[in-house]
Design an enzyme around this catalytic site. Structure first.
Site, PDB file in Angstrom:
ATOM      1  N   SER A 232      -9.266 -43.010   1.416  1.00 53.49           N
ATOM      2  CA  SER A 232      -8.576 -43.228   1.334  1.00 53.49           C
ATOM      3  C   SER A 232      -7.329 -44.422   1.495  1.00 53.49           C
ATOM      4  O   SER A 232      -6.499 -43.491   2.438  1.00 53.49           O
ATOM      5  CB  SER A 232      -8.544 -42.624  -0.357  1.00 53.49           C
ATOM      6  OG  SER A 232      -9.516 -42.189  -0.392  1.00 53.49           O
ATOM      7  N   ASP A 304      -3.723 -29.141   6.278  1.00 59.78           N
ATOM      8  CA  ASP A 304      -4.562 -28.297   6.465  1.00 59.78           C
ATOM      9  C   ASP A 304      -4.731 -26.592   5.452  1.00 59.78           C
ATOM     10  O   ASP A 304      -3.254 -26.644   5.540  1.00 59.78           O
ATOM     11  CB  ASP A 304      -4.272 -27.786   7.912  1.00 59.78           C
ATOM     12  CG  ASP A 304      -4.675 -25.752   8.442  1.00 59.78           C
ATOM     13  OD1 ASP A 304      -6.298 -25.771   7.331  1.00 59.78           O
ATOM     14  OD2 ASP A 304      -4.992 -26.276   9.551  1.00 59.78           O
TER      15      ASP A 304
END
Length: 780
Positions: A232, A304
């Protein structure tokens, strides 16, 4: 003809007339505008959400059904045994179990839960009394009531989002084990200190308001009949950089294209609450939204939050595994998957303290060293719905920020702007520190305890920028600057979009809504043009014929634009694919090379590899008498690219236009059937732009040289606080997911042309320009 007209009438959404709802306290008026967007006016907030549930379901019930089935492992019940591996995979993630645990702990008298239940009541009344969507007949699925657990399961699917850890970590571990540590140096798995960072700024307190596993994961995700979140863009421009002295927010979440499109727009208004929001199917609170006071948007953080661990099984007792405290018993989990036109399938898997053992979930990887998955989403208390409630009900920056620590996963960049002139960016996720030397992009040691999280960080240490002195904030899924003394590990996208956004934002101080709309449509890649410059220097012109020299001249003059009738981007992407294939496939093999192309890694590698003079990957391991270098690879790849283009389109380069290979089709799951494709799917259309530009029309490299777009802007929104009632947006296809609705694809051509439409909030204008009125009354 008459029978067809009757069927269409009976199965179409009801946009006018009267409708009765149970438990409604007062009359609700739903004004539909020209694009089928409901503007819901109610006296009570619960009535507004109950009505929202009903109108949302009549346009998107099939989509709601699909989304809730992913986490609970019931896609095979809809599509057959081909989806069994996908069902096993998602059941093993533990989303469904985590959702049940969350529901068991809910306070059903809490405001958030009451509004969620009101929404579900509306959904379920349509499910019970409204027309059954045609997809239910075609798949033979029976309707069943929606529950609060379904809401959390849909949120869990969103949390799983882009799945890069599952694609990346096993692949990198395989490369290290197969080829050695030196082959990892040029794969850009660490942070590039020269990249374009998202800058942090925190005001002072007084100012603050294994290879088979990787292959099978790749395959089961490709079978998923719904899109994954990809990336995005968003930026918020402060008052000192806008022409009218008011904040402007832009957002275009990048999600896999599909039909129905992801977002359902709805405008809710009561005496004490108003929000123009973008809703996912089956979730009551909008993930994107604005009102007259504030606006917010999201991008994926790409942090992560999944770690894989090798477990050591006890050779004398396979029911136990090794931990720092001795041998512990596996937890055994058994699940049942219902199969369409077949017998139910039961399967079992083991769990350790880290999480589920992924081996054995898919038959092909049974018997390997156990690999457990640790995912922050299922390990911690889930308060994401409370966060969404808080965000949608915030009245100012302080209240907005106060809700964000409840988002532990998925990792989101929350973008904020308000009428008071505040702008902010918050990286919202539960972050944690790992020991020095632990690299989380490889499968870790689960038995020793040396690779466990050292501490969980307080939200105050997360990356963020609040009213920074440079007067804008942005996110393009790129690496955030250092926080808590470290660059946080993740699966960040290359700097391409970030670099372009900063280049455009930085020098200009008179931004308008029109300027921002144009920027959302920007399809220029400065990075790709730089890559061509680097590669062209290595071309041996003496080895090129006249036609090849003409092609090289054409692309060497390229400025990185990607229009439908352009020739240069077609040559560029054929050249880059050939270079990647020639460079990496000999060492990796075809299977692992395809896995590499499914990760963000290969996107991060292209620009650095174009600049590197030497790399171990440039040598072709299949030739024993020569050592190939970068020049060999670049020249050979260029010739391969032109040869493939001539084979596909002939020698006339004017026919090598980008729109012939770069196309967009919005696929419905049932539209995969050839006979039903034209009825359910929208497109295909030739489309401009490309991947990793602001107007990100992403695709996967492949052997065919055709690039059907897989993901891109799921909406484009611009909220201008100097004229908030004329803020604009667009959807890729249409508001309705019902193929019999006139709003199924009425925005598709506008989207392709880069057009916008108004997000209306002025009640007088809404009533004056309405296309229909649905009056919802209490059921007698």
């Amino acid at each position: 003809m008459l029978i067809g007209a009757i069927v269409i009438f009976l199965l179409s959404p009801k946009y006018s007339g009267e409708q009765e709802l149970s438990n409604l306290k007062d009359k609700v008026e739903v004004y539909y505008d020209s694009y089928g967007i409901p503007h819901i006016y109610a006296q009570e907030e619960e009535d507004a959400y109950r009505s929202l549930g009903y109108v949302h379901a009549q346009d998107r019930l099939w989509q709601m059904e699909l989304l809730r089935r992913i986490a609970e492992g019931k896609l095979s019940q809809m599509f057959g045994e081909e989806l069994v591996d996908t069902d096993k995979f998602f059941l093993s993630l533990g989303i469904d179990d985590a959702s049940q645990k969350t529901v068991d702990q809910l306070d059903f008298n809490a405001p958030m839960v009451k509004l969620a239940q009101a929404y579900l009541d509306g959904v379920n009344q349509f499910l019970k009394e409204g027309p059954t969507p045609v997809e239910f007949y075609l798949t033979g699925i029976e309707k069943r009531p929606f529950t609060i657990k379904d809401i959390h399961n849909t949120m869990g699917y969103m949390a799983f989002s882009f799945a890069m850890a599952h694609k990346t970590d096993p692949l990198l571990t395989n490369i290290k084990n197969k080829l050695g540590q030196e082959y990892l140096r040029d794969l850009e798995i660490d942070v590039d200190s020269s990249t374009t960072f998202i800058k942090n700024f925190k005001p002072s307190s007084k100012d603050r308001l294994n290879n088979q596993m990787a292959t099978r994961v790749h395959e089961v995700l490709n079978k998923l009949p719904l899109p994954l979140f990809e990336g995005s863009n968003s930026w918020v421009i402060g008052t000192q950089k806008t022409k009218n002295g008011k904040v402007i927010l832009a957002n275009d979440p990048h999600i896999g294209f599909a039909q129905p499109s992801v977002w359902y727009e709805a405008h809710l208004s009561t005496p004490n609450y108003e929000k123009y929001g973008y809703h996912m199917a089956g979730i009551p609170f909008p993930l994107l939204g604005h009102d007259r006071k504030l606006a917010y948007g999201i991008t994926m953080f790409e942090n992560d939050d999944i770690d894989f661990y090798y477990e050591e099984e006890n050779p004398s007792d396979p029911t136990t595994y090794k931990t720092p405290n001795g041998w512990e018993k596996y937890e055994e989990v058994t699940k049942t998957i219902p199969i369409k036109n077949g017998e139910d399938i039961s399967f079992s898997y083991k769990k350790t303290a880290h999480g589920p053992i992924l081996n054995g979930i898919i038959e092909e990887v049974n018997g390997e060293q156990p690999i457990a998955m640790s995912w922050i989403y299922t390990k911690m208390e889930n308060k994401v719905m409370e966060a969404l409630y808080g965000i949608t009900h915030a009245q100012n920056l302080f209240e907005f920020q106060e809700a964000l620590p409840k988002i532990h996963a998925p990792g989101l960049n929350l973008m904020y702007g308000d009428a008071a002139g505040n702008i902010a960016w918050f990286a919202s996720a539960q972050l944690y520190k790992m020991p020095d030397g632990t690299h989380t992009k490889f499968i870790l040691d689960g038995s020793s305890g040396k690779d466990e999280p050292l501490e969980y960080l307080d939200f105050s240490e997360n990356p963020m920028a609040i009213n920074p002195p440079w007067n804008y904030v942005y996110s393009a899924n790129n690496q955030p600057d250092s926080i808590a003394g470290m660059l946080y590990p993740g699966y960040y996208l290359p700097e391409n979009r970030a670099k372009r956004i900063v280049k455009l934002l930085e020098p200009k101080n008179d931004w308008t809504k029109d300027d921002v709309e144009a920027m959302l449509l920007d399809g220029v890649s400065d990075v790709n043009a730089e890559i061509v410059t680097d590669l062209a220097k290595l071309m041996d012109v003496s080895q090129l014929d006249k036609s090849e020299i003409m092609a090289l001249d054409k692309i060497s003059a390229w400025k990185g634009e990607n229009e439908i009738d352009s020739i240069a981007p077609t040559i560029y992407h054929r050249w880059i694919y050939a270079l990647l294939k020639n460079t990496f496939e000999d060492e990796l093999g075809p299977e692992m090379f395809q896995q590499l192309l499914s990760t963000h890694l290969h996107k991060r590698m292209i620009a650095p590899m174009a600049k590197k003079e030497n790399s171990i990957w440039f040598d072709d391991i299949h030739t024993t008498d020569t050592v190939e270098n970068k020049t060999n690879r670049v020249n050979h790849a260029f010739k391969m690219a032109l040869k493939s283009l001539e084979a596909d389109f002939g020698p006339n380069k004017k026919k090598w236009t980008w729109g012939k290979v770069h196309t967009l089709e919005h696929e419905h799951p049932i539209g995969k059937m050839k006979a039903l494709r034209s009825f359910f799917n929208v497109g295909p259309f030739p489309i401009g732009a490309t991947r990793e530009v602001i107007n990100n029309m992403a695709f996967r490299y492949n052997e065919t040289g055709k690039y059907p777009v897989t993901s891109g802007p799921s909406t484009r929104r611009v909220i201008d606080f100097s004229d908030v009632e004329n803020s604009t947006s667009i959807l890729p296809t249409g508001q309705s997911g019902n193929p019999f609705s006139k709003h199924y694809k009425d925005q598709a051509k506008m989207f392709n042309k880069g057009e916008f439409r108004k997000m209306m909030m002025n009640k007088e204008e809404i009533i004056r320009t309405k296309k229909s009125l649905l009056t919802i009354k209490p059921k007698q």
